[in-house]
Design an enzyme around this catalytic site. Sequence first.
Site, short mmCIF file in Angstrom:
data_model
loop_
_atom_site.label_atom_id
_atom_site.label_comp_id
_atom_site.label_asym_id
_atom_site.label_seq_id
_atom_site.Cartn_x
_atom_site.Cartn_y
_atom_site.Cartn_z
N ASP A 132 21.52 -25.20 21.21
CA ASP A 132 21.55 -26.54 21.81
C ASP A 132 20.52 -27.46 21.15
O ASP A 132 19.57 -26.99 20.53
CB ASP A 132 21.25 -26.47 23.31
CG ASP A 132 22.35 -25.74 24.09
OD1 ASP A 132 23.47 -25.65 23.56
OD2 ASP A 132 22.05 -25.27 25.20
N1 URA Z 1 21.93 -20.54 25.65
C1 URA Z 1 21.74 -21.83 25.95
O1 URA Z 1 21.88 -22.24 27.09
N2 URA Z 1 21.40 -22.65 24.95
C2 URA Z 1 21.21 -22.24 23.67
O2 URA Z 1 20.89 -23.05 22.79
C3 URA Z 1 21.41 -20.90 23.39
C4 URA Z 1 21.77 -20.05 24.40
#
Ligand code: URA
Length: 230
Positions: free
Chosen positions: A102
């Site tokens: 993310d």
């Molecule tokens: N889980 C999440 O919520 N975000 C990420 O970036 C990776 C795993």
Amino acid sequence: MRLDRFLSNQPQFSRQQVRLLLIEKRIRVDGRVVSDPHHEVRDFSRIEYDAQLLQAGKPARYFMLHKPPGCVSATQDPEHPTVLDLLDEPDKHDLHIAGRLDFNTSGLMLITNDGHWSRHLTQPQTKMPKVYYVETEQVIGAEYVTQFNEGIYFAYEDLTTQPAGLQLLGPCSARLSIVEGRYHQVKRMFGYFNNKVVRLHRESIGPLVLDSQLAPGQYRPLSPEEVGLF
Ligand code: URA
């Protein structure tokens, strides 16, 4: 593509000749004689017929990047910097990300032009463990450990997450190991307890640990040994 198909696509060979060439052991793939018509060849394979080079094979490239927060796991974005913007490499359009993070998540990210390698790494059947360091807004209780191990039901996908290992580090920090990569998986798992993730950092993917020498935004090529770990 199968080797016999690759050879038949060459204008100088008929199908019958292809069969003979293989039997006569006149074809080499990456320096080794191959007579199996089903042998898989890739864009990276060097293919020779006697002393004649049929395909040089493009170099396979593999990088480990320390993704900083505030950067998009995409090859292009109209608003924000992308992880590919951090690479000073030629032919960046050939590269792709093996397992996104993310926007505000930091940590280990693998980038390659080898689709075969990245598919193996990211497909759910491989069950590759990914380890995250997590900080949350509220206290993380011991009941999280049991619940994450049993799985969390995700209504949108209509599935229960695979058993995940949670190690409590402090009142609001933990290390979580998951074998899938569902959309916002870690945030949604903590969301089950209405606990917001305020920091998320990927420490490792399978046996590969983020190099502590890499500051956020830095990257380096993987060694052949590291590539071969998967
Ligand atoms: N889980 C999440 O919520 N975000 C990420 O970036 C990776 C795993």
